[in-house]
Design a protein around this motif. Structure first.
Motif, short mmCIF file in Angstrom:
data_model
loop_
_atom_site.label_atom_id
_atom_site.label_comp_id
_atom_site.label_asym_id
_atom_site.label_seq_id
_atom_site.Cartn_x
_atom_site.Cartn_y
_atom_site.Cartn_z
N LEU A 146 -70.25 -33.48 -1.77
CA LEU A 146 -71.49 -32.93 -2.30
C LEU A 146 -72.14 -32.12 -1.19
O LEU A 146 -72.45 -32.65 -0.12
N LEU A 147 -72.31 -30.82 -1.45
CA LEU A 147 -72.89 -29.93 -0.45
C LEU A 147 -74.35 -29.72 -0.76
O LEU A 147 -74.71 -29.37 -1.89
N MET A 148 -75.23 -29.95 0.21
CA MET A 148 -76.66 -29.76 -0.04
C MET A 148 -77.21 -28.80 1.00
O MET A 148 -77.15 -29.05 2.19
N ASP A 149 -77.79 -27.71 0.50
CA ASP A 149 -78.30 -26.67 1.37
C ASP A 149 -79.83 -26.76 1.42
O ASP A 149 -80.50 -26.20 0.57
N GLU A 150 -80.37 -27.48 2.37
CA GLU A 150 -81.82 -27.70 2.50
C GLU A 150 -82.45 -28.04 1.16
O GLU A 150 -83.30 -27.32 0.66
N PRO A 151 -82.04 -29.14 0.54
CA PRO A 151 -82.46 -29.42 -0.83
C PRO A 151 -83.95 -29.70 -0.94
O PRO A 151 -84.49 -29.65 -2.04
N CYS A 152 -84.63 -30.02 0.15
CA CYS A 152 -86.03 -30.41 0.04
C CYS A 152 -86.99 -29.38 0.61
O CYS A 152 -88.19 -29.63 0.67
N SER A 153 -86.47 -28.24 1.05
CA SER A 153 -87.35 -27.33 1.78
C SER A 153 -88.44 -26.75 0.90
O SER A 153 -89.46 -26.32 1.41
N ALA A 154 -88.22 -26.71 -0.42
CA ALA A 154 -89.25 -26.12 -1.28
C ALA A 154 -90.07 -27.19 -1.99
O ALA A 154 -90.76 -26.90 -2.95
N ASP A 160 -92.63 -30.81 -2.21
CA ASP A 160 -93.73 -31.52 -1.56
C ASP A 160 -93.22 -32.86 -1.02
O ASP A 160 -92.12 -33.29 -1.36
N PRO A 161 -94.00 -33.54 -0.18
CA PRO A 161 -93.52 -34.76 0.47
C PRO A 161 -93.08 -35.86 -0.51
O PRO A 161 -92.10 -36.56 -0.26
N ILE A 162 -93.78 -35.98 -1.62
CA ILE A 162 -93.43 -37.06 -2.55
C ILE A 162 -92.07 -36.79 -3.18
O ILE A 162 -91.19 -37.67 -3.23
N ALA A 163 -91.88 -35.54 -3.63
CA ALA A 163 -90.58 -35.18 -4.22
C ALA A 163 -89.49 -35.30 -3.17
O ALA A 163 -88.37 -35.75 -3.47
N THR A 164 -89.82 -34.94 -1.92
CA THR A 164 -88.84 -35.06 -0.84
C THR A 164 -88.42 -36.52 -0.65
O THR A 164 -87.23 -36.83 -0.53
N ASN A 165 -89.41 -37.40 -0.66
CA ASN A 165 -89.12 -38.83 -0.55
C ASN A 165 -88.15 -39.30 -1.61
O ASN A 165 -87.20 -40.02 -1.34
N LYS A 166 -88.43 -38.88 -2.86
CA LYS A 166 -87.58 -39.31 -3.98
C LYS A 166 -86.15 -38.86 -3.75
O LYS A 166 -85.20 -39.61 -3.99
N ILE A 167 -86.00 -37.62 -3.29
CA ILE A 167 -84.65 -37.10 -3.11
C ILE A 167 -83.97 -37.80 -1.95
O ILE A 167 -82.77 -38.12 -2.01
N GLU A 168 -84.72 -38.11 -0.90
CA GLU A 168 -84.11 -38.84 0.22
C GLU A 168 -83.65 -40.22 -0.22
O GLU A 168 -82.56 -40.67 0.15
N SER A 180 -86.13 -27.58 -22.59
CA SER A 180 -85.66 -26.67 -21.53
C SER A 180 -85.88 -27.30 -20.16
O SER A 180 -86.92 -27.88 -19.88
N ALA A 181 -84.87 -27.14 -19.30
CA ALA A 181 -84.99 -27.67 -17.95
C ALA A 181 -85.98 -26.87 -17.13
O ALA A 181 -86.45 -27.32 -16.09
N LEU A 182 -86.33 -25.68 -17.63
CA LEU A 182 -87.23 -24.83 -16.87
C LEU A 182 -88.68 -25.27 -16.98
O LEU A 182 -89.54 -24.79 -16.27
N GLY A 183 -88.93 -26.21 -17.90
CA GLY A 183 -90.30 -26.69 -18.06
C GLY A 183 -90.63 -27.84 -17.12
O GLY A 183 -91.76 -28.30 -17.11
N LEU A 184 -89.66 -28.28 -16.34
CA LEU A 184 -89.90 -29.43 -15.45
C LEU A 184 -90.58 -28.98 -14.16
O LEU A 184 -90.62 -27.80 -13.85
N SER A 185 -91.08 -29.94 -13.40
CA SER A 185 -91.69 -29.61 -12.11
C SER A 185 -90.59 -29.28 -11.10
O SER A 185 -89.41 -29.56 -11.33
N GLY A 186 -91.00 -28.71 -9.96
CA GLY A 186 -90.03 -28.28 -8.97
C GLY A 186 -89.14 -29.43 -8.50
O GLY A 186 -87.92 -29.29 -8.40
N GLY A 187 -89.75 -30.60 -8.23
CA GLY A 187 -88.98 -31.74 -7.75
C GLY A 187 -88.03 -32.25 -8.81
O GLY A 187 -86.87 -32.59 -8.51
N GLN A 188 -88.51 -32.28 -10.05
CA GLN A 188 -87.63 -32.73 -11.14
C GLN A 188 -86.48 -31.75 -11.32
O GLN A 188 -85.33 -32.16 -11.52
N GLN A 189 -86.80 -30.44 -11.24
CA GLN A 189 -85.74 -29.44 -11.39
C GLN A 189 -84.66 -29.65 -10.33
O GLN A 189 -83.47 -29.58 -10.63
N GLN A 190 -85.09 -29.94 -9.09
CA GLN A 190 -84.11 -30.11 -8.03
C GLN A 190 -83.24 -31.33 -8.32
O GLN A 190 -82.03 -31.30 -8.09
#
Lengths: 593, 292
Positions: B210-218, B220-228, B185-195
């Motif tokens: 590709l439309l992104m609506d504040e994709p990193c606001s929820a 942590d910094p590490i997950a934000t880095n990965k997404i950036e 299940s995708a729901l078992g992943l961490s917040g950053g992985q889910q995003q």
């Protein structure tokens, strides 16, 4: 309060009391006690009821001891103790005691404020004495013994028999007169007799049923052919052919029937060869044929292991056998089958219907006064007395719908098929009754699906129906299951409407019958499920036993055991549904937050 | 975003610089958007033309005119309630789901109208991907989440699905983390992985935008880095329109930045210019953190 004189006692008191209660109220401490106490009280009542039902229902099947009580008046009563209670005997009864005991008894009664104990003895032997029970007061008892070989015999008719074994007979000739040997013979032969008895019942219900059905089908075909001939739809030769075939089948089935009857007779003769000669507490001799004996045991010399075995055997009979003696004894197998079949069929109807209705209300209908009115109406439906649903079901389902079904599909049958009470109509009636539960639960589950999930689905280019089917429904499934569980619990425990739409006291055949796979619902074959048949129901059985039976005292223990069983079945049905729900929840809900 | 937030009192005026028109804008004065000439050289994929939007009676967007260059990352910045998210959600017509929304004007994606009466909204949305503020994986396996948009199109070919799944997960830089548990299940992943799963889902159908609506606001910094990092990697292949609250993020990831205020597009130009030498004092005040 300011109008009151400053020094007035009333004024000060009420002001300080007011302040104190205000602060207590503000702190909320009394509310904690009130709410906690209310919960504890409810739990206690439920627990007490469950423990009582559990104890009474379970102890019913534990093998009883056989008491032999001799009174001062010289009467002898043999039987098992049903219950003991305190009561106030009238002094006139004490006067009848032998002179030597009279004063002592009076004194004793004075000490206890006139109260004494009395025992209800199940003395059985209904066919000989015309009564089943005997009250014996403590002061009347001269001697109480537990004779080693006193037997408790459960019979197919007329209830228990209590007595001393005198002889074992084969073909009317006594074989032995020693109690030990009699008992040995019984243990050796009785299981075979029971096995043959079961075989005979199987022949009577299953095999003869099959033969009868074959004959019935052939007859119906002939009636249909005759009708078609009358309408010029069939030529005379063809009709003749059908007639010949039918006659051949009837002759064949007659032969089969005769053979089966012969087998039954053979079993009867064999089973009646063995008899148990018993002497009752009244000194009368009576022969019990093994064929009539369900279970017998010397209640006073059983080891714990033997007691457990008898206990198990009685439970087995209760759950897997048919009732006997106007439902007062024996098993409740047909009731179990009836209850479970009805509940499951009801679930099959109510869940899809309720879910679809809730989907429309929550997903498609535009919120407004009409939707609100519909919602209020649905909630009110849950408050309608269930007997009203029963009356509606009788009028609409049993007579109108059943009448149409019969006209359309069963016109060749001489007796009503779907017209009148039946499992289908009972299930539909209860489905209506439990529909609000499912709709409300489903609506709540649907509204709990996060909007972000729907938006995500729409953003992927899914249509509304695709979103509902793939995202909303799976996600709401645990909530829908909750509704289903509530509906099942409500439906399985309902009795009043069932009395009108299909639950009966005695039914010749079960609504779920694996020996007869010819069930139909109009043109749809339903295999072993016979939706047109009336059925027995555990809830109705409880009512019937407790309030409608000829001897409520004798039926009492069975009321408790049946209640226990009904509660167990509902719990089992619910547990299954809860397990499925837990599994779904694990699958669909996140542990990441 | 409601009418109330739009009518909030203007920010603290004492701290604003001389010549600031924010108060006038709040009072309803029309301003001309300052659009930098560099944008004219770009190849546009999406153009927004005289776009107005109302929530009931409250206007949320005022005459927006902007074009989004193809293959670039464009950031929408501005204080809360300025209409960034509303504008983003108007691109794939997600605002249609809200009954009280009314619009005027049009948008064009690759030349075809978004709001013309004969447009099939479902087909339109299939041409765009969207990533939301809060990750919203569906209640199904990782695999099914990623190929969702293909499934609803009726794609059954296992090979195609497998291929898309892997490509999308690699694109979202999460393939290595989940490749061994695609059926969980995708729901078992961490917040950053889910995003990132949601991003993989959004790019699975190869969207034009590709439309992104504040994709990193929820996150942590590490997950934000990965997404950036991932946005950087997707640049060029996809056109990305991203709403962000985080100035540094806009500066780091985007090629162009649009500054919005109270439903108006104030200034729009190359990110470097907007952050270092904006033409308008309002933009400067905002990107340097004087208000907002």
């Amino acid at each position: 309060m300011t109008d009151l004189p400053k020094n007035s006692k009333l004024g000060t008191r009420s002001r300080s009391a007011g302040r104190r209660s205000m602060s207590l109220y503000a702190e909320g401490e009394p509310m904690v006690w009130l709410t906690g106490g209310a919960l504890a009280f409810s739990l206690l009542m439920i627990l007490a009821m469950l423990v009582y039902v559990f104890y009474m229902g379970f102890s019913n099947f534990w093998p009883q001891r056989v008491s032999k009580i001799t009174t001062h008046a010289g009467q002898v009563h043999m039987g098992s103790v049903s219950r003991v209670q305190t009561y106030k005997p009238s002094l006139a009864n004490v006067d009848r005691l032998p002179e030597a005991l009279r004063d002592a008894t009076r004194e004793q009664l004075l000490e206890t404020d006139g109260y004494t104990l009395r025992t209800l003895l199940y003395t059985g032997n209904y066919d000989l004495t015309g009564t089943r029970f005997q009250w014996v007061s403590d002061y009347e008892i001269d001697a109480r013994e537990y004779p080693e070989w006193a037997l408790l015999v459960e019979r197919r008719m007329d209830g228990n028999f209590y007595g001393m074994p005198v002889a074992f007979e084969r073909d009317g000739e006594p074989v032995t007169e020693s109690p030990g040997e009699i008992w040995e013979h019984y243990r050796e032969i009785h299981p075979e007799v029971r096995r043959r008895f079961r075989e005979r019942e199987r022949i009577r219900t299953v095999e003869m049923g099959r033969v009868n059905r074959r004959q019935e089908t052939a007859r119906r075909r002939l009636v249909e052919a005759t009708n078609r001939f009358a309408n010029d739809d069939l030529s005379a030769e063809e009709l003749d052919l059908v007639r010949q075939e039918t006659e051949a089948i009837i002759a064949d089935t007659r032969k089969e029937h005769a053979e089966l009857t012969e087998r039954v007779d053979a079993i009867n003769t064999e089973n009646r060869r063995y008899g148990l000669v018993m002497e009752t507490d009244q000194g009368r001799r009576h022969t019990l044929f093994f064929d009539d004996i369900v279970l017998a045991f010397p209640g006073n010399q059983l080891s714990l292991f033997q007691k457990v075995r008898i206990f198990g055997e009685r439970w087995r009979e209760f759950i897997f056998d048919d009732p006997r003696e106007a439902n007062m004894e024996g098993g409740v197998y047909p009731q179990i089958i009836g209850t479970v079949t009805m509940t499951l069929v009801m679930t099959i109807f109510v869940v899809p219907f309720g879910v679809i209705a809730a989907l429309y209300l929550r997903e498609y209908a535009k919120p407004g006064p009409i939707v609100s009115a519909v919602r209020i109406a649905i909630n009110n439906l849950a408050g309608v007395p269930s007997i009203v649903f029963g009356v509606f079901g009788l009028g609409f389902f049993c007579y109108i719908m059943g009448g149409y079904l019969d006209d359309w599909f069963y016109s060749a049958s001489p007796v009503p098929t779907y017209r009148g009470g039946g499992v289908l109509w009972a299930s539909l009636t209860l489905a209506l009754l439990t529909l609000p539960v499912v709709i409300v639960a489903t609506e709540e589950a649907l509204s709990a699906v996060p909007g972000s999930m729907r938006e995500g689905s729409y953003a992927c280019g899914a249509s509304k129906w695709q979103t509902i089917k793939r995202i909303v429904l799976p996600r709401a499934m645990p909530g829908i299951m909750t509704g289903m569980i509530l509906a099942m619990a409500r439906g399985a425990g309902e009795v009043a409407p069932l009395m009108l739409v299909g639950a009966v006291k005695l039914a010749p055949s079960l609504p779920f019958d694996i020996h007869n796979l010819s069930g139909t619902l109009g043109p749809i074959p339903t295999g072993p499920i016979h939706l047109e048949r009336s059925f027995l129901h555990l809830g109705f059985h409880i009512y019937d036993l407790g309030f409608q039976s000829s001897d409520s005292e004798a039926a009492r223990p069975m009321v408790f055991t049946t209640t226990l069983l009904l509660i167990t079945i509902i719990v089992l049905l619910n547990l299954t549904a809860i397990m499925i729900r837990t599994r779904l929840r694990k699958k669909f809900q996140s542990g990441a937050f | 975003m409601t009418a109330e937030t739009l009518e909030q009192a203007p920010p603290n005026t004492q701290r604003t610089s001389v010549g600031n028109r924010l108060e006038e804008i709040a009072a309803g004065e029309q301003v001309r958007s300052e659009i930098h000439p560099e944008l004219a050289k770009e190849d546009n994929i999406l153009s927004i033309e005289h776009f107005n939007l109302w929530y009931g009676r409250a206007q949320a967007l005022y005459d927006i005119n902007m074009s989004v260059p193809k293959g670039k990352v464009t950031a929408l910045v501005g204080p809360s309630g300025c209409g960034k998210s509303t504008l983003l959600r108007s691109v794939n017509r997600l605002n249609d789901l809200i009954d009280i929304v009314r619009i005027e004007g049009d948008m064009k994606i690759n030349g075809s109208s978004v709001y013309a009466p004969n447009v099939d909204v479902i087909e339109l949305r299939k041409r765009m991907g969207m990533v939301f503020q809060k990750s919203n994986p569906f209640p199904m396996s990782i695999y099914e989440n990623v190929v969702y948009s293909l499934r609803i199109d009726g794609e059954r070919n296992k090979k195609v699905l497998d291929e898309v799944c892997e490509r999308s997960l690699r694109g979202a830089a999460i393939w290595d983390e989940v490749k061994d548990r695609l059926q969980e299940s995708a729901l078992g992943l961490s917040g950053g992985q889910q995003q990132r799963i949601c991003i993989a889902r959004a790019i699975a159908a190869e969207p034009e935008v590709l439309l992104m609506d504040e994709p990193c606001s929820a996150l942590d910094p590490i997950a934000t880095n990965k997404i950036e990092d991932m946005i950087d990697a997707l640049k060029g292949e996809y056109t990305i329109l991203i709403v962000t609250h985080n100035m540094q993020q806009a500066a780091r990831t985007s090629d162009y930045t649009a500054f919005m205020y109270l439903g108006r597009l104030i200034e729009y130009g190359p990110t470097d210019t907007i952050f270092q030498k904006p033409r308008l004092i309002e933009t400067k005040d905002y990107v340097t953190g004087r208000f907002g």
